[in-house]
Design an enzyme around this catalytic site. Sequence first.
Site, short mmCIF file in Angstrom:
data_model
loop_
_atom_site.label_atom_id
_atom_site.label_comp_id
_atom_site.label_asym_id
_atom_site.label_seq_id
_atom_site.Cartn_x
_atom_site.Cartn_y
_atom_site.Cartn_z
N ASP A 33 -11.37 85.93 53.23
CA ASP A 33 -12.77 85.85 53.68
C ASP A 33 -13.74 85.96 52.49
OD1 ASP A 33 -12.45 87.70 56.85
OD2 ASP A 33 -11.37 85.99 55.98
N GLU A 35 -13.51 84.87 49.55
CA GLU A 35 -13.69 83.59 48.85
C GLU A 35 -14.65 82.70 49.65
OE1 GLU A 35 -13.21 82.48 46.12
OE2 GLU A 35 -13.06 80.30 46.17
N TYR A 36 -14.47 82.69 50.99
CA TYR A 36 -15.35 81.89 51.85
C TYR A 36 -16.80 82.38 51.67
CZ TYR A 36 -17.41 79.58 55.86
OH TYR A 36 -18.21 78.79 56.65
N ASP A 37 -16.97 83.71 51.75
CA ASP A 37 -18.34 84.26 51.65
C ASP A 37 -18.96 83.93 50.30
OD1 ASP A 37 -17.39 87.28 53.50
OD2 ASP A 37 -17.90 85.23 54.15
N LEU A 83 -12.97 71.40 90.00
CA LEU A 83 -11.58 71.20 90.38
C LEU A 83 -11.34 71.70 91.79
CD1 LEU A 83 -9.97 72.52 87.09
CD2 LEU A 83 -9.64 70.23 88.01
N LYS A 114 -5.95 77.28 82.66
CA LYS A 114 -7.33 77.13 83.16
C LYS A 114 -8.15 78.28 82.59
CE LYS A 114 -10.19 76.50 87.26
NZ LYS A 114 -11.17 77.55 86.90
N GLU A 169 -14.24 74.40 77.57
CA GLU A 169 -14.65 75.70 78.11
C GLU A 169 -14.99 76.63 76.95
OE1 GLU A 169 -14.25 75.44 81.39
OE2 GLU A 169 -14.59 77.43 82.20
N LYS A 285 -2.92 67.76 85.85
CA LYS A 285 -3.61 66.46 85.78
C LYS A 285 -2.58 65.34 85.72
CE LYS A 285 -7.32 68.69 83.22
NZ LYS A 285 -8.10 68.85 81.97
C1 LIG Z 1 -10.46 67.71 85.10
C2 LIG Z 1 -11.81 68.44 84.91
C3 LIG Z 1 -12.58 68.40 86.22
C4 LIG Z 1 -12.63 67.76 83.80
N1 LIG Z 1 -12.88 66.38 84.12
C5 LIG Z 1 -14.12 65.92 84.53
O1 LIG Z 1 -15.09 66.67 84.54
C6 LIG Z 1 -14.27 64.49 84.94
C7 LIG Z 1 -15.50 63.88 84.90
C8 LIG Z 1 -15.63 62.54 85.32
C9 LIG Z 1 -14.54 61.86 85.76
O2 LIG Z 1 -14.56 60.54 86.19
C10 LIG Z 1 -15.75 59.90 86.48
C11 LIG Z 1 -16.22 58.94 85.57
C12 LIG Z 1 -17.38 58.25 85.88
C13 LIG Z 1 -18.08 58.55 87.07
C14 LIG Z 1 -17.57 59.52 87.97
C15 LIG Z 1 -16.41 60.21 87.66
C16 LIG Z 1 -13.30 62.48 85.79
C17 LIG Z 1 -13.17 63.80 85.37
C18 LIG Z 1 -11.56 69.89 84.46
C19 LIG Z 1 -12.43 70.92 84.85
C20 LIG Z 1 -12.19 72.24 84.42
C21 LIG Z 1 -11.08 72.50 83.59
C22 LIG Z 1 -10.72 73.81 83.10
N2 LIG Z 1 -11.44 74.92 83.39
N3 LIG Z 1 -9.63 73.97 82.33
C23 LIG Z 1 -8.88 72.90 82.00
N4 LIG Z 1 -7.79 73.11 81.23
N5 LIG Z 1 -9.16 71.63 82.44
C24 LIG Z 1 -10.25 71.41 83.22
N6 LIG Z 1 -10.50 70.14 83.66
#
Ligand SMILES: CC(C)(CNC(=O)c1ccc(Oc2ccccc2)cc1)c1ccc2c(N)nc(N)nc2n1
Length: 326
Positions: A33, A35-37, A83, A114, A169, A285
Amino acid sequence: MDENVEKKIDSLRELLDQYSYEYYVLDRPSVPDSEYDRLLQELIHLEKENPEFITPDSPTQRIGGEPLKGFTKVQHRIPMMSLANAFNEQDLREFDRRVRQGAGDNVQYVCELKFDGLAVSLSYENGKFVLGATRGNGTIGEDITSNLKTIRSIPLKLKEPVTIEVRGEAYMPKRSFEALNKKREENGEEPFANPRNAAAGSLRQLDPKIAAERQLDIFLYGIGEFQGETIESHSQGLERIQALGLKTNPKWRRCESIEEVFAYIEEWTEKRPELPYEIDGIVIKVDNISQQQQLGTTAKSPRWSIAYKFPAEEVVTKLEGIEVSV
Ligand SMILES: CC(C)(CNC(=O)c1ccc(Oc2ccccc2)cc1)c1ccc2c(N)nc(N)nc2n1
């Protein structure tokens, strides 16, 4: 003279960006650290003497100027969706059946942890970080660029000059949460109930100096818009944003069947307490993008993804001596 100063400033920036990437994104620092600082102080000094060379993506510009008066609204060109939830094996088998019905039997999944933080969107133009926003209601979020710039694992400049919008996130690691609450209690302030609230509260601060103290971090997990490049699968997307210098969570895994999804859930249900950040479930997914498009979305969430939520932990509270589980 100016010629050499500019060269010196550029080389210091490059070095500092590399060291910052190794420390905050790879978790594998190559220099101490100190060196970075030392190098950062040298850059701050040179920029003070030559302010005309200061650029927004300089590592010295992470903690912005004056506190904001408020947050401006941002329209997400591609909505940030939520989701649907699954709570047990039957819900997951139902999901798998629906996916096979809509996209055929040859389907692979990607499983991810998640993260229990705040969904945010990061926009880069020609590789430069230009906008950071909250999810908001999915269509309209708030511009929190100055607060997100204080998260050291968010690069101000990508490894390639691409124009891309990514989602992820922002979260507060467990250790930072415990330290923050200890300090708040010592100062007679109300402690945060959980790291999610602490992260959200930190990113809603109008003064970036406060956000900077909160030691937040981020995992990117999706691509919104990507100018000039087509991504064929979700897993390829994760590898691509990692190659750009963005922080992804390494625990994701491709699963060839719902049985493998169950195995992944089993594994992380067990390992969850050892993680240095809170997770509240597992996200499944469909990997192939054209199958995702075949399945489409509802108004709120994609039909090709689902969140398995861990059972709420039993909280035993003693009420006048008797034990009740809630
Ligand atoms: C899958 C998605 C909901 C993101 N994806 C989107 O937001 C999203 C957005 C437009 C999409 O398609 C469209 C494109 C154009 C118009 C309308 C929809 C598809 C997915 C999601 C949400 C929360 C997450 C989380 N907390 N942890 C992890 N690991 N993954 C996550 N993934």
